[in-house]
Enzyme design. Sequence first.
Site, PDB file in Angstrom:
ATOM      1  N   GLY A  52       0.783  -1.244   0.000  1.00 50.42           N
ATOM      2  CA  GLY A  52       0.000   0.000   0.000  1.00 50.42           C
ATOM      3  C   GLY A  52       0.808   1.283   0.000  1.00 50.42           C
ATOM      4  CG  ASP A 111      -8.718   0.233   9.275  1.00 46.88           C
ATOM      5  OD1 ASP A 111      -9.537   1.123   9.509  1.00 46.88           O
ATOM      6  OD2 ASP A 111      -9.053  -0.915   8.945  1.00 46.88           O
TER       7      ASP A 111
HETATM    8  P1  IMP Z   1      -4.566  -2.025  10.306  1.00 46.24           P
HETATM    9  O1  IMP Z   1      -3.633  -3.109  10.766  1.00 46.24           O
HETATM   10  O2  IMP Z   1      -5.994  -2.379  10.538  1.00 46.24           O
HETATM   11  O3  IMP Z   1      -4.224  -0.656  10.851  1.00 46.24           O
HETATM   12  O4  IMP Z   1      -4.503  -2.003   8.746  1.00 46.24           O
HETATM   13  C1  IMP Z   1      -3.594  -1.343   8.072  1.00 46.24           C
HETATM   14  C2  IMP Z   1      -3.515  -1.880   6.655  1.00 46.24           C
HETATM   15  O5  IMP Z   1      -4.783  -2.311   6.138  1.00 46.24           O
HETATM   16  C3  IMP Z   1      -3.078  -0.752   5.783  1.00 46.24           C
HETATM   17  O6  IMP Z   1      -1.686  -0.705   5.690  1.00 46.24           O
HETATM   18  C4  IMP Z   1      -3.768  -1.046   4.474  1.00 46.24           C
HETATM   19  O7  IMP Z   1      -2.940  -1.848   3.686  1.00 46.24           O
HETATM   20  C5  IMP Z   1      -5.030  -1.778   4.856  1.00 46.24           C
HETATM   21  N1  IMP Z   1      -6.188  -0.858   4.927  1.00 46.24           N
HETATM   22  C6  IMP Z   1      -6.790  -0.342   6.016  1.00 46.24           C
HETATM   23  N2  IMP Z   1      -7.800   0.476   5.701  1.00 46.24           N
HETATM   24  C7  IMP Z   1      -7.848   0.500   4.355  1.00 46.24           C
HETATM   25  C8  IMP Z   1      -8.675   1.207   3.412  1.00 46.24           C
HETATM   26  O8  IMP Z   1      -9.581   2.001   3.725  1.00 46.24           O
HETATM   27  N3  IMP Z   1      -8.389   0.972   2.101  1.00 46.24           N
HETATM   28  C9  IMP Z   1      -7.403   0.119   1.687  1.00 46.24           C
HETATM   29  N4  IMP Z   1      -6.598  -0.537   2.532  1.00 46.24           N
HETATM   30  C10 IMP Z   1      -6.817  -0.353   3.851  1.00 46.24           C
HETATM   31 MG    MG Z   2      -0.438  -0.983   4.205  1.00 47.94          MG
END
Ligand code: IMP
Ligand code: MG
Length: 187
Positions: A52, A111
């Site tokens: 990403g 996120d």
């Molecule tokens: P976390 O571990 O839930 O904080 O997720 C982080 C990862 O999930 C990010 O590095 C993204 O790759 C993916 N992610 C979280 N939210 C989104 C979104 O709204 N769109 C696309 N990818 C997301």
């Molecule tokens: Mg990511």
Amino acid sequence: MTKYSSVEDFNKKIKQVLITKEQIDSAIQEAGKKIDAMYDGRPILLVSILKGAFVFMADVCRAVSVPCEVAFMCAKSYYDGTVSSGNVKITLDLNQDITNYHVVIVEDIIDTGRTLKDVVNILKSRNPLSLTVLTLLDKPSRRLVDFKPDMALFTIPDHFVIGYGLDCGEYFRNLPYIAEYYECSDN
Ligand code: IMP
Ligand code: MG
């Protein structure tokens, strides 16, 4: 995974532009200046979390003027669609010793916070000179673990977003802006 039968189908998933290319560009220029001021000529290692953050990394590394190296890690938390799987896997790791580096993690979005919390813990245990987290986007309302980035360029509400490196089912990473993804029940 979503399959698109036509370009129209594909474009329909782009609900609305949330952050324009110009807004992203100017926020990155500012962040570059902040990083230059923070490190004041000391070399840094920018660590991008694939996939990403690859677009963001390309722009951040060109916005800093302190000597910098780039490196990549791959941490997977979303396996398909828009639902978090809840477990984080490091599928590509750094190959250098980071004890002599000021490390700046370059992430696309925080996120739930799980990915970065894990990555930060792993990198801290390797004793870098310092560790800073820069994220393009922050969705604090979705946090499931306690985690705050040092720098977040944009704070956004709880929308699933695509573009500028962020995907849905591997598509849309090439959009030059951040858009809200149009979710509907038929896919
Ligand atoms: P976390 O571990 O839930 O904080 O997720 C982080 C990862 O999930 C990010 O590095 C993204 O790759 C993916 N992610 C979280 N939210 C989104 C979104 O709204 N769109 C696309 N990818 C997301
Ligand atoms: Mg990511």
